[in-house]
Design a protein around this motif. Sequence first.
Motif, PDB file in Angstrom:
ATOM      1  N   TYR A 135      10.361  40.428  20.288  1.00 50.74           N
ATOM      2  CA  TYR A 135       9.256  40.838  20.941  1.00 50.74           C
ATOM      3  C   TYR A 135       8.962  39.398  21.528  1.00 50.74           C
ATOM      4  O   TYR A 135       8.557  39.470  22.653  1.00 50.74           O
ATOM      5  CB  TYR A 135       8.445  41.309  20.334  1.00 50.74           C
ATOM      6  CG  TYR A 135       8.760  42.728  19.753  1.00 50.74           C
ATOM      7  CD1 TYR A 135       9.747  43.302  20.155  1.00 50.74           C
ATOM      8  CD2 TYR A 135       7.763  43.385  18.509  1.00 50.74           C
ATOM      9  CE1 TYR A 135       9.908  44.778  19.698  1.00 50.74           C
ATOM     10  CE2 TYR A 135       8.059  44.615  18.083  1.00 50.74           C
ATOM     11  CZ  TYR A 135       9.122  45.203  18.574  1.00 50.74           C
ATOM     12  OH  TYR A 135       9.345  46.487  17.808  1.00 50.74           O
ATOM     13  N   GLU A 136       8.752  38.391  20.942  1.00 50.10           N
ATOM     14  CA  GLU A 136       8.266  37.184  21.450  1.00 50.10           C
ATOM     15  C   GLU A 136       9.291  36.692  22.415  1.00 50.10           C
ATOM     16  O   GLU A 136       8.792  36.235  23.586  1.00 50.10           O
ATOM     17  CB  GLU A 136       8.138  35.968  20.395  1.00 50.10           C
ATOM     18  CG  GLU A 136       7.627  34.758  20.986  1.00 50.10           C
ATOM     19  CD  GLU A 136       6.491  34.590  21.518  1.00 50.10           C
ATOM     20  OE1 GLU A 136       6.127  33.634  22.261  1.00 50.10           O
ATOM     21  OE2 GLU A 136       5.655  35.578  20.903  1.00 50.10           O
ATOM     22  N   ILE A 137      10.733  36.636  22.447  1.00 55.37           N
ATOM     23  CA  ILE A 137      11.451  36.127  23.438  1.00 55.37           C
ATOM     24  C   ILE A 137      11.502  36.988  24.311  1.00 55.37           C
ATOM     25  O   ILE A 137      11.223  36.681  25.706  1.00 55.37           O
ATOM     26  CB  ILE A 137      12.935  36.139  22.773  1.00 55.37           C
ATOM     27  CG1 ILE A 137      13.073  35.131  21.580  1.00 55.37           C
ATOM     28  CG2 ILE A 137      13.734  35.503  23.939  1.00 55.37           C
ATOM     29  CD1 ILE A 137      12.407  33.733  21.798  1.00 55.37           C
ATOM     30  N   VAL A 138      11.243  38.541  24.493  1.00 51.59           N
ATOM     31  CA  VAL A 138      11.157  39.327  25.559  1.00 51.59           C
ATOM     32  C   VAL A 138       9.801  39.244  26.242  1.00 51.59           C
ATOM     33  O   VAL A 138       9.719  39.130  27.466  1.00 51.59           O
ATOM     34  CB  VAL A 138      11.384  40.896  24.987  1.00 51.59           C
ATOM     35  CG1 VAL A 138      11.057  41.653  26.230  1.00 51.59           C
ATOM     36  CG2 VAL A 138      12.715  40.821  24.459  1.00 51.59           C
ATOM     37  N   LEU A 186       9.458  38.164  30.350  1.00 44.99           N
ATOM     38  CA  LEU A 186       8.650  39.053  31.369  1.00 44.99           C
ATOM     39  C   LEU A 186       7.663  38.176  31.918  1.00 44.99           C
ATOM     40  O   LEU A 186       7.322  38.419  33.054  1.00 44.99           O
ATOM     41  CB  LEU A 186       8.299  40.280  30.499  1.00 44.99           C
ATOM     42  CG  LEU A 186       9.254  41.230  30.058  1.00 44.99           C
ATOM     43  CD1 LEU A 186       8.730  42.354  29.156  1.00 44.99           C
ATOM     44  CD2 LEU A 186       9.814  41.817  31.390  1.00 44.99           C
ATOM     45  N   ASP A 187       6.919  37.287  31.166  1.00 49.31           N
ATOM     46  CA  ASP A 187       5.961  36.518  31.587  1.00 49.31           C
ATOM     47  C   ASP A 187       6.411  35.667  32.653  1.00 49.31           C
ATOM     48  O   ASP A 187       5.783  34.957  33.690  1.00 49.31           O
ATOM     49  CB  ASP A 187       5.297  35.687  30.637  1.00 49.31           C
ATOM     50  CG  ASP A 187       4.432  36.390  29.534  1.00 49.31           C
ATOM     51  OD1 ASP A 187       3.777  37.545  30.379  1.00 49.31           O
ATOM     52  OD2 ASP A 187       3.740  35.897  28.656  1.00 49.31           O
ATOM     53  N   ALA A 188       7.948  35.225  32.664  1.00 45.94           N
ATOM     54  CA  ALA A 188       8.597  34.370  33.500  1.00 45.94           C
ATOM     55  C   ALA A 188       9.103  35.274  34.875  1.00 45.94           C
ATOM     56  O   ALA A 188       9.785  34.555  35.469  1.00 45.94           O
ATOM     57  CB  ALA A 188       9.656  33.518  32.939  1.00 45.94           C
ATOM     58  N   GLY A 189       8.840  36.471  34.899  1.00 46.25           N
ATOM     59  CA  GLY A 189       9.257  37.188  35.937  1.00 46.25           C
ATOM     60  C   GLY A 189      10.547  37.867  35.959  1.00 46.25           C
ATOM     61  O   GLY A 189      10.918  38.187  36.969  1.00 46.25           O
ATOM     62  N   ALA A 190      10.977  38.042  34.627  1.00 45.03           N
ATOM     63  CA  ALA A 190      12.340  38.402  34.744  1.00 45.03           C
ATOM     64  C   ALA A 190      12.464  39.988  34.959  1.00 45.03           C
ATOM     65  O   ALA A 190      11.704  40.603  34.768  1.00 45.03           O
ATOM     66  CB  ALA A 190      12.727  38.073  33.267  1.00 45.03           C
ATOM     67  N   GLU A 191      13.343  40.297  35.779  1.00 38.39           N
ATOM     68  CA  GLU A 191      13.955  41.624  36.123  1.00 38.39           C
ATOM     69  C   GLU A 191      15.072  42.311  35.048  1.00 38.39           C
ATOM     70  O   GLU A 191      14.895  43.469  34.879  1.00 38.39           O
ATOM     71  CB  GLU A 191      14.366  41.802  37.606  1.00 38.39           C
ATOM     72  CG  GLU A 191      13.172  41.413  38.375  1.00 38.39           C
ATOM     73  CD  GLU A 191      13.536  41.850  39.914  1.00 38.39           C
ATOM     74  OE1 GLU A 191      14.714  42.099  40.112  1.00 38.39           O
ATOM     75  OE2 GLU A 191      12.616  41.391  40.733  1.00 38.39           O
ATOM     76  N   ASN A 192      15.727  41.351  34.623  1.00 38.20           N
ATOM     77  CA  ASN A 192      16.911  41.570  33.640  1.00 38.20           C
ATOM     78  C   ASN A 192      16.898  40.789  32.280  1.00 38.20           C
ATOM     79  O   ASN A 192      16.859  39.483  32.569  1.00 38.20           O
ATOM     80  CB  ASN A 192      18.196  41.529  34.600  1.00 38.20           C
ATOM     81  CG  ASN A 192      18.375  42.424  35.499  1.00 38.20           C
ATOM     82  OD1 ASN A 192      18.637  43.826  35.408  1.00 38.20           O
ATOM     83  ND2 ASN A 192      18.188  41.958  36.771  1.00 38.20           N
ATOM     84  N   SER A 244      19.080  35.936  27.105  1.00 34.79           N
ATOM     85  CA  SER A 244      19.324  35.474  28.701  1.00 34.79           C
ATOM     86  C   SER A 244      18.370  36.212  29.766  1.00 34.79           C
ATOM     87  O   SER A 244      18.154  37.428  29.363  1.00 34.79           O
ATOM     88  CB  SER A 244      20.776  35.607  29.263  1.00 34.79           C
ATOM     89  OG  SER A 244      21.591  35.016  28.213  1.00 34.79           O
ATOM     90  N   ASP A 245      17.765  35.565  30.632  1.00 35.26           N
ATOM     91  CA  ASP A 245      16.974  36.453  31.478  1.00 35.26           C
ATOM     92  C   ASP A 245      17.206  35.628  32.919  1.00 35.26           C
ATOM     93  O   ASP A 245      17.729  34.444  32.835  1.00 35.26           O
ATOM     94  CB  ASP A 245      15.441  36.432  31.036  1.00 35.26           C
ATOM     95  CG  ASP A 245      14.913  34.852  30.992  1.00 35.26           C
ATOM     96  OD1 ASP A 245      14.510  34.330  32.292  1.00 35.26           O
ATOM     97  OD2 ASP A 245      14.307  34.340  30.085  1.00 35.26           O
ATOM     98  N   ASP A 246      16.877  36.394  33.958  1.00 38.63           N
ATOM     99  CA  ASP A 246      16.763  35.940  35.447  1.00 38.63           C
ATOM    100  C   ASP A 246      15.325  35.574  35.856  1.00 38.63           C
ATOM    101  O   ASP A 246      15.218  35.825  36.979  1.00 38.63           O
ATOM    102  CB  ASP A 246      17.505  37.172  36.326  1.00 38.63           C
ATOM    103  CG  ASP A 246      16.783  38.418  36.190  1.00 38.63           C
ATOM    104  OD1 ASP A 246      15.910  38.310  35.583  1.00 38.63           O
ATOM    105  OD2 ASP A 246      17.286  39.308  36.989  1.00 38.63           O
ATOM    106  N   GLY A 247      14.461  35.207  35.120  1.00 38.83           N
ATOM    107  CA  GLY A 247      13.191  34.609  35.304  1.00 38.83           C
ATOM    108  C   GLY A 247      12.936  33.460  36.101  1.00 38.83           C
ATOM    109  O   GLY A 247      14.206  32.983  36.674  1.00 38.83           O
TER     110      GLY A 247
END
Length: 279
Positions: free
Chosen positions: A30-33, A37-43, A61-64
Motif C-alpha cells: 500500500y505504501e509503495i502504491v 499515485l502521489d507521483a501522478g502514476a497512471e500505470n 514500477s510506475d510511470d509517474g
Amino acid sequence: MEIRREQFVSSKDFLKSARDMGIGVEEGVYEIVDNALDAGAENIWIEIEKKTDGNFRFIFSDDGFGIPKEHIDDQGIKHQGIPYVLTYGGRIPNPHRPEPIGKFGFGLSQTASCLSSRTEVYTKADGDEQWRYSYYDFKELADSDCVLPDETLRQPPWLMLPESGTIVVMEDVDQADYVQPNAIVAMLLKNLGRVYRMFLANGCNITISHGKSEKQVKISDPLVQLEDSLEVAALGGPSIDYGEVIITFDKSNPLGEIIDSETGEPAECAVVFKRLGIE
C-alpha cells in the motif's frame, strides 16, 4: 552548494530496531502504491518472484513523475533525491499533488527496512536524460555508520520502461507472512481493488505478475456503486442511494464538541446509506 551525504538512520542501534517495526507485506505494498499515485502514476506494475532461497523479490514500477534529482529542505540544505527519500523522515513535497494521499504514511525507508534487507531504487524524472540509481543495504549500512551511497546513473535491467517514473526493487523479502507467491497475488488482487477503487475507476491501472501470469486489479466496491466493479457485475446493477446524513460534532452532540484541526470548525462525519434492490 554542497550536496550532503545521507544517513539512513541516526545510529546503529536504531538500524537494528528498524527491521522490526511491524509492517507486513500488505501494508508495505500500500505504501509503495500510495507513493506512485502521489507521483501522478497512471500505470503501476507489481512483480512478485520467489527466489531459490525461499525469500521473495518484489519489483514495483510506475510511470509517474519520478524522484527529483535534488531537493533543498527548509534549512536550505541540498540533498540528492533518491538517498534523501530512502532516509527515515525523508519526504519530498510533490508539486503535482500538494495534498498527498497520506493513507498509510510509513515512508519508503520504514517499508524497505521492515520488508527487505536490500532495496534498490531507479528513477527518471521529467527532464532527466538517463535513469538514476541508489540503494539501501542492511549489511553495508551496519559497516558504514548508516551512510547511504550516492546516486549513480544506471539503466534498469528491463526492456520495457516508462518514459519517466520510479522502480523499487525489494530483494530478499524475508519477513513475508506468505509461503507461496500465488497467495500474495490473490491477496493483492482482492484488497488493492477495494482500497484503490476510486483511482481505478478514474483510469489508473494496477497490474500484478508472477512468472508467466499477469493480472489486472479489478475494481471492488463494497457500496456496489461503481459501474465497472466486480460487485455491480455480479449483482446486475448498482445499489440504491438513500442519501447522506451529516453528523456535526458541535456542543449539542451527545459525544461532545470535536474541533477539526484544519478548519477550526466542529468536525463533521458524513454517513452514506446504500441498499441493494429486492431483485
